[in-house]
Design an enzyme around this catalytic site. Structure first.
Site, PDB file in Angstrom:
ATOM      1  N   SER A  52      30.104  35.491  45.924  1.00 15.51           N
ATOM      2  CA  SER A  52      29.457  35.264  47.215  1.00 15.51           C
ATOM      3  C   SER A  52      29.096  36.609  47.821  1.00 15.51           C
ATOM      4  O   SER A  52      29.979  37.454  48.021  1.00 15.51           O
ATOM      5  CB  SER A  52      30.414  34.518  48.153  1.00 15.51           C
ATOM      6  OG  SER A  52      30.085  34.774  49.508  1.00 15.51           O
ATOM      7  N   LYS A  95      48.269  26.890  35.022  1.00 21.96           N
ATOM      8  CA  LYS A  95      49.508  26.578  34.302  1.00 21.96           C
ATOM      9  C   LYS A  95      49.253  25.744  33.050  1.00 21.96           C
ATOM     10  O   LYS A  95      50.050  25.790  32.099  1.00 21.96           O
ATOM     11  CB  LYS A  95      50.462  25.810  35.228  1.00 21.96           C
ATOM     12  CG  LYS A  95      51.057  26.655  36.342  1.00 21.96           C
ATOM     13  CD  LYS A  95      52.249  27.455  35.846  1.00 21.96           C
ATOM     14  CE  LYS A  95      52.956  28.162  37.006  1.00 21.96           C
ATOM     15  NZ  LYS A  95      54.059  29.005  36.540  1.00 21.96           N
ATOM     16  N   ASN A 140      53.158  23.486  39.871  1.00 26.96           N
ATOM     17  CA  ASN A 140      52.009  23.216  39.026  1.00 26.96           C
ATOM     18  C   ASN A 140      52.366  23.119  37.543  1.00 26.96           C
ATOM     19  O   ASN A 140      51.663  22.461  36.785  1.00 26.96           O
ATOM     20  CB  ASN A 140      50.953  24.309  39.226  1.00 26.96           C
ATOM     21  CG  ASN A 140      50.277  24.181  40.575  1.00 26.96           C
ATOM     22  OD1 ASN A 140      50.109  23.078  41.084  1.00 26.96           O
ATOM     23  ND2 ASN A 140      49.891  25.305  41.153  1.00 26.96           N
ATOM     24  N   ASP A 150      59.717  40.199  45.677  1.00 25.37           N
ATOM     25  CA  ASP A 150      60.651  40.688  44.664  1.00 25.37           C
ATOM     26  C   ASP A 150      59.958  41.545  43.594  1.00 25.37           C
ATOM     27  O   ASP A 150      60.556  42.486  43.060  1.00 25.37           O
ATOM     28  CB  ASP A 150      61.364  39.512  43.983  1.00 25.37           C
ATOM     29  CG  ASP A 150      60.379  38.549  43.356  1.00 25.37           C
ATOM     30  OD1 ASP A 150      59.648  37.894  44.127  1.00 25.37           O
ATOM     31  OD2 ASP A 150      60.315  38.461  42.118  1.00 25.37           O
ATOM     32  N   SER A 197      44.161  30.982  41.392  1.00 26.77           N
ATOM     33  CA  SER A 197      45.066  30.440  40.372  1.00 26.77           C
ATOM     34  C   SER A 197      45.251  28.932  40.418  1.00 26.77           C
ATOM     35  O   SER A 197      45.559  28.325  39.396  1.00 26.77           O
ATOM     36  CB  SER A 197      46.422  31.129  40.487  1.00 26.77           C
ATOM     37  OG  SER A 197      46.908  31.013  41.804  1.00 26.77           O
TER      38      SER A 197
END
Lengths: 333, 333
Positions: A38, A63, A90, A220, A318
């Site tokens: 875009s 996945k 997922n 993490d 994702s």
């Protein structure tokens, strides 16, 4: 070229060969997802952004690539009694679908408090839902019980070379669709996605940068990279429900060596990026899916001189599995 | 083959040659939009559905193809003073962008009661907003005034051969991406989109069927086809704000001769199809954009023996410009 950016064979749980094998194995089952762009978003970002739409993948997220590769990597004897995983996300839907395609049972252990839409997805794809309590102990105990009763094979959502190889097929497609990329930004959680993407992308183009995008409330990976070892958190707090897992012993070395940096973003920026995906790109993404866009629009990224010359950036959207009512409430907050 | 299905050159305002010329003219400006599919939706529909995602087109709808072709068909003298249209919809944004790309002014006459997101789109793409009252007389008077003051060229949103040719480029792409199609379902309003799609598709494959999808509350095309002449309605009442226009003298002959049938659907079915686009396809569509899916899922279509053998159906998701808050309210009703 930095030494840490180099990909050497047989050092990690996956490599370019296993990723190319995965592509052959799963090619007829997966969608080759489109890359869209875009100019409006390019203007906002000050760079060319190319979005790899894994939200259009079967099962609604990337996945399925890893699940499909894992399930079809099993020999007939291994596969005969089915597969098991514990996931409320997922991967649960993805494994259900992969098992269905292989014609074997897919047992999905789901905590009782899992979101309704995720459970529906599992059922839609033919997974057999087995309830557990929401704590890890109950999930593991339930898994052990199912394994004993069924003789099925346990598959891990991300800490598995076959899964990592499946996710890596994203880079094979993306770098065919957009060979001009200087960098790819990928959501990070357990590290399966970014490990596969980084292994394949850097093998094809060692100069390419791979950046992780992570929520501040589940940072993490950023902490692990800084500490040089896997850090887990006592708790996580983010709207991005797909990004609450911690790195595994197979994904960590790849993330440590091949991920060039981790960009952390606040939930507010994730919601804003989701809105841009809806309003400008016209793509439905879940919070985890929008985090790459949030990262590229963040001040941390914009103002970092190290990233100034990254003109063409691939962003992996994702997944798109989101309860629309819940989503809407987050937009209206 | 029926005689009415044959495409003869120079009979209509556009033909396969003008459409191929349009493709060359606009090819570097437009997005070649992807075609996506979902086995979940295939199972619901009982057929293979292939969705041409014009919601990802620049400006958020197919309208940019026609606007771009019209603007770049002008010679330099004609173009020098800019272009004018009166529209509160997707053509307004599309023409704004096309004019900007050509480097000429785009004057957009917009009624004062137009939806906020449509006005913002026009401004985003550099259009010059000129307000009018919401009645047709005021819009036409304002257009006349602007034409006199600026010397610009008036461009019609659909009743124009250049516009029809631009829209026809959708079929050129779609039949390359999905040559197996038995039929294409296209939203109908003024007829510019379906005219271009039908002309190109039937020229490439005379056996292909082209079906119009129309809201019950604006069913002028169905009535026109039944009467054998253009019927206009005293008023329209539908959630599909992009489908309230009536056929023009240039689009009507094409619709009369080349559109095989019109499927009318209730607003409730449009909203339900929109929800499926969001939840299953992960694509943001406006109500007008979802009507093709609503049509293929309608009892009228499912139960009609004439359409029983259409196994591979192309559906044009025509646009995705929707005010998310308004949309959400419609889902929650």
């Amino acid at each position: 070229m930095e030494v840490k950016g180099q990909v050497t064979a047989e050092k990690y749980a996956a490599d370019i060969s296993s990723i190319r094998e995965a592509q052959l194995r799963i090619g007829s089952f997966i969608h080759r997802t489109p890359v869209i762009s875009s100019e409006t978003l390019d203007a906002i970002a000050g760079r060319k952004l190319l979005f790899k739409c894994e939200c259009f993948q079967k099962g609604g997220s990337f996945k399925f690539r890893g699940a499909c590769n894992a399930v079809f990597s099993l020999d007939d004897d291994q596969a005969a009694n089915g597969v098991v995983t514990h996931s409320s996300g997922n991967y649960a839907a993805a494994l259900s679908l992969a098992a269905k395609l292989r014609g074997i049972p897919g047992y999905i252990i789901i905590p009782k408090n899992a979101p309704k839409c995720k459970v529906e997805n599992v059922k839609r794809y033919g997974g057999r839902v087995i309830w557990s309590e929401s704590n890890l102990r109950s999930r593991e105990d339930t898994a052990t019980k199912v394994l004993q009763e069924t003789g099925a094979v346990l598959l891990h959502p991300y800490n598995d070379g076959r899964t990592i190889s499946g996710q890596g097929t994203i880079s094979l497609e993306l770098l065919e669709q957009a060979p001009q990329l200087d960098a790819i930004i990928v959501p990070i959680s357990g590290g399966g996605l970014i490990s596969g993407v980084a292994l394949a992308a850097k093998s094809i183009n060692p100069a390419i940068r791979v950046l992780a995008a992570e929520p501040m409330g589940a940072n993490d990976a950023a902490q692990s990279k800084a500490a040089g070892r896997i850090i887990t958190l006592p708790e996580t707090n983010t709207i991005a429900d797909g990004l609450r897992a911690f790195l595994g012993d197979l994904t960590w070395p790849i993330v440590r060596d091949l991920v060039d940096d981790v960009i952390t973003v606040e939930d507010k920026a994730i919601v804003e990026a989701m809105r841009l995906c809806y309003e400008i790109l016209k793509v439905v993404v879940e919070p985890s899916g929008a985090i790459g866009l949030a990262a590229v629009l963040s001040d941390d990224f914009r103002n970092n001189p190290a990233w100034k010359d990254y003109c063409n950036i691939g962003i992996v959207l994702s997944g798109g599995n989101v309860d629309l009512d819940v989503l809407w409430d987050s937009f209206r907050k």
